[in-house]
Enzyme design. Sequence first.
Site, PDB file in Angstrom:
ATOM      1  N   SER A  77     -23.069 -36.433  23.735  1.00 11.92           N
ATOM      2  CA  SER A  77     -24.381 -37.175  23.874  1.00 11.92           C
ATOM      3  C   SER A  77     -24.840 -38.251  22.733  1.00 11.92           C
ATOM      4  CB  SER A  77     -25.488 -35.795  22.984  1.00 11.92           C
ATOM      5  OG  SER A  77     -24.460 -35.079  22.205  1.00 11.92           O
TER       6      SER A  77
ATOM      7  N   THR B 225     -21.828 -42.200  18.367  1.00 12.89           N
ATOM      8  CA  THR B 225     -22.706 -43.157  18.361  1.00 12.89           C
ATOM      9  C   THR B 225     -23.339 -43.129  17.225  1.00 12.89           C
ATOM     10  OG1 THR B 225     -23.078 -43.126  20.251  1.00 12.89           O
ATOM     11  CG2 THR B 225     -25.003 -44.032  19.065  1.00 12.89           C
TER      12      THR B 225
ATOM     13  N   ALA C 240     -22.567 -46.118  13.451  1.00 15.28           N
ATOM     14  CA  ALA C 240     -21.891 -47.069  14.031  1.00 15.28           C
ATOM     15  C   ALA C 240     -23.343 -48.411  13.387  1.00 15.28           C
ATOM     16  CB  ALA C 240     -22.311 -47.650  15.693  1.00 15.28           C
ATOM     17  N   GLN C 241     -22.196 -48.818  12.100  1.00 12.03           N
ATOM     18  CA  GLN C 241     -23.579 -49.267  11.674  1.00 12.03           C
ATOM     19  C   GLN C 241     -22.963 -51.199  12.324  1.00 12.03           C
ATOM     20  OE1 GLN C 241     -21.083 -49.811   7.586  1.00 12.03           O
ATOM     21  NE2 GLN C 241     -21.876 -47.239   6.433  1.00 12.03           N
ATOM     22  N   GLY C 242     -22.995 -51.629  12.392  1.00 15.12           N
ATOM     23  CA  GLY C 242     -22.377 -52.987  12.278  1.00 15.12           C
ATOM     24  C   GLY C 242     -23.819 -53.549  13.215  1.00 15.12           C
ATOM     25  N   GLY C 243     -23.713 -52.551  15.032  1.00 15.68           N
ATOM     26  CA  GLY C 243     -24.643 -54.154  15.855  1.00 15.68           C
ATOM     27  C   GLY C 243     -24.087 -53.366  17.310  1.00 15.68           C
TER      28      GLY C 243
ATOM     29  N   GLU D 287     -19.409 -61.608  13.245  1.00 17.03           N
ATOM     30  CA  GLU D 287     -18.752 -59.894  12.083  1.00 17.03           C
ATOM     31  C   GLU D 287     -17.405 -61.227  12.477  1.00 17.03           C
ATOM     32  OE1 GLU D 287     -19.638 -55.835  14.442  1.00 17.03           O
ATOM     33  OE2 GLU D 287     -21.170 -55.856  12.577  1.00 17.03           O
TER      34      GLU D 287
ATOM     35  N   ASP E 186     -11.305 -33.856  22.523  1.00 15.14           N
ATOM     36  CA  ASP E 186     -11.429 -32.660  23.001  1.00 15.14           C
ATOM     37  C   ASP E 186     -11.362 -33.676  24.344  1.00 15.14           C
ATOM     38  OD1 ASP E 186     -12.012 -31.754  20.554  1.00 15.14           O
ATOM     39  OD2 ASP E 186     -14.490 -32.392  20.435  1.00 15.14           O
TER      40      ASP E 186
ATOM     41  N   HIS F 213     -10.593 -49.753  10.515  1.00 18.61           N
ATOM     42  CA  HIS F 213     -11.467 -50.607  10.157  1.00 18.61           C
ATOM     43  C   HIS F 213     -10.995 -51.469   9.013  1.00 18.61           C
ATOM     44  CE1 HIS F 213     -14.943 -52.614   8.521  1.00 18.61           C
ATOM     45  NE2 HIS F 213     -15.972 -52.235  10.053  1.00 18.61           N
TER      46      HIS F 213
ATOM     47  N   ARG G 224     -10.507 -57.587  13.360  1.00 19.67           N
ATOM     48  CA  ARG G 224     -10.159 -56.286  13.108  1.00 19.67           C
ATOM     49  C   ARG G 224      -8.688 -56.422  12.327  1.00 19.67           C
ATOM     50  NH1 ARG G 224     -15.213 -52.240  14.121  1.00 19.67           N
ATOM     51  NH2 ARG G 224     -16.342 -52.714  13.561  1.00 19.67           N
TER      52      ARG G 224
ATOM     53  N   HIS H  10     -10.968 -45.465  12.818  1.00 22.45           N
ATOM     54  CA  HIS H  10     -11.778 -46.425  13.245  1.00 22.45           C
ATOM     55  C   HIS H  10     -12.453 -45.870  14.599  1.00 22.45           C
ATOM     56  CE1 HIS H  10     -16.044 -47.963  12.658  1.00 22.45           C
ATOM     57  NE2 HIS H  10     -15.574 -48.848  13.572  1.00 22.45           N
TER      58      HIS H  10
ATOM     59  N   ARG I 228     -10.144 -53.601  19.661  1.00 22.65           N
ATOM     60  CA  ARG I 228     -11.375 -53.792  20.177  1.00 22.65           C
ATOM     61  C   ARG I 228     -12.651 -54.788  19.353  1.00 22.65           C
ATOM     62  NH1 ARG I 228     -16.858 -51.169  18.122  1.00 22.65           N
ATOM     63  NH2 ARG I 228     -15.569 -50.792  16.581  1.00 22.65           N
TER      64      ARG I 228
END
Length: 554
Positions: free
Chosen positions: A32, A65, A68-71, A137, A244, A265, A313, A374, A409
């Site tokens: 979800s 989800t 997630a801080q950054g955006g 970033e 999972d 991270h 990163r 991360h 990423r």
Amino acid sequence: MPYPRHGSYLWPELNLTIMGVASKTDVLVVGSGIAGLTTAIKIAEARGDLKVTILAKGNKDESNTRYAQGGVAAVWNEKSDTIEKHIADTLDAGDGLCNEEVVRMVVEEGPLRVKELIDWGARFDKVKSGEYDLGREGGHSENRILHYKDVTGWEIERTLLEKAATYSNIHIIENCFAIDLLTQHHLGHNITRLTPDIECYGVYALDKKTLDVKTHLARITILATGGAGQIYRATTNPLIATGDGMAMMYRAKGRMNNMEFVQFHPTSLYSPAVENQAFLISEAVRGFGGILKTKDGDEFMHKYDERKSLAPRDIVARAIDSEMKRLGDEFVYLDCRHLPLEDFKIHFPNIYEKCLAGGIDIAVNMIPVVPACHYFCGGIMVDQQGHTSINRLYAAGECTATGLHGANRLASNSLLEGLVYGHNIAREVTFVIDQYSTMEHIPEWDTLGTTEPKEMVLITQSWKELKDIMSSYVGIVRSDVRLKRALNRLWLLYEETETLYNTTTLSPQLCELRNLITIAYLVSRSASMRRESRGLHFTTDYPGMLDHEEDTLM
């Protein structure tokens, strides 16, 4: 180490009070978060005649989800930014293993998908002029990160759940833990990785409140189960991130790819106490002007990359790891003392409050930070429509290897990927679903010969050992000796855990442990197969990069 046993179609588990089919649905979405909810919403919107069921492992808003801080990255200011720049930044971060067609598709479609999210009610921060406040970033050449303070993921999750609630044909089942995919294996057929036409008919799932295992049947199933950060001691991932979907896919003989590429991270808040979820100091803080320093106050990133603290990163995480080992320190510092305090509070209110609660006044003190697991860049192999190697099964989000991220990423591309792939899968599913019917003859989950576990410590201690093994031997820097030692110790954990699984009744903790051992094996085995250093995978035995691209298929 062989792949974890899939089991016969009469599997051991619980003494059930209720047996049989829990649900029949047209589309079953497992997860979800942004990928699962976007897919469900798009399907429900396009086809009101289809029933869409979402299985949430915990509460419906508990997902990767949410944290997630950054955006979300998208080309928004066309005066200074371009699609080609975003593509180039993504390819550069991916270190030669991105699929350029996928990168172009996601980056080009991205602004349209983000606009839809805004139309659904997402509130991204704006400046006084009314324009969006675009952050920057590591690895990005331009400011293109749309964000909501430092809780962007929470805002997106809120938006999607509220939108999903407007559709009567979407049904969410909370605290429902998917255990295994249903395939021809459960009809008594011998399935191997070479079987050409494996099909998915739904999942077995554990009701975490009643501890009943039930059969959830579907015409089409979609995995959107997130990552597996809990294989490491230090991780920014929530407790539910136990791999999972990836583990279920591997047991079902599906194809996996590039599992060695685990993104650490660079900056989680250092804590001397062991925590199940490290607090993330967003990369946007460095984009805002934060500078990495040693305990003596010396900058060091210029020694590793000309972009300094705004390097991608993988480079920053290895640099921090190198400085910590060189100095014998447990952390480095992120210096924000020179930044405007009131602006920092506006942009990063939760980070400011978290630091202050720990006795760190960012106007006076530097923030102690350490790398933490991360994001998984590898996972279930999918094409541009989200097809997996198993028929009637799609996948989206962090559990997949789409080709967007390659070996590393680019920051804030993951939420974008979830939106784009959710859209693409929904478009495909609504077109093909009418050719499929529900499989009616899946056997019930069998509990014959099992007993209640007498000591939960057998599970909790194995989980601790797993985290220690992966953190010590399969972390930011690896070697053949470390990987061999990891695989040998993982084999012992695997044998012990399979014995528990075969002889005792199921619990969520036991199922998660099995999944984590599977993921740990895949990461370690894939790492041992890659005889080069590329992106997130660095090995002291092969410090150079091969002159050709190479995937590690499992």
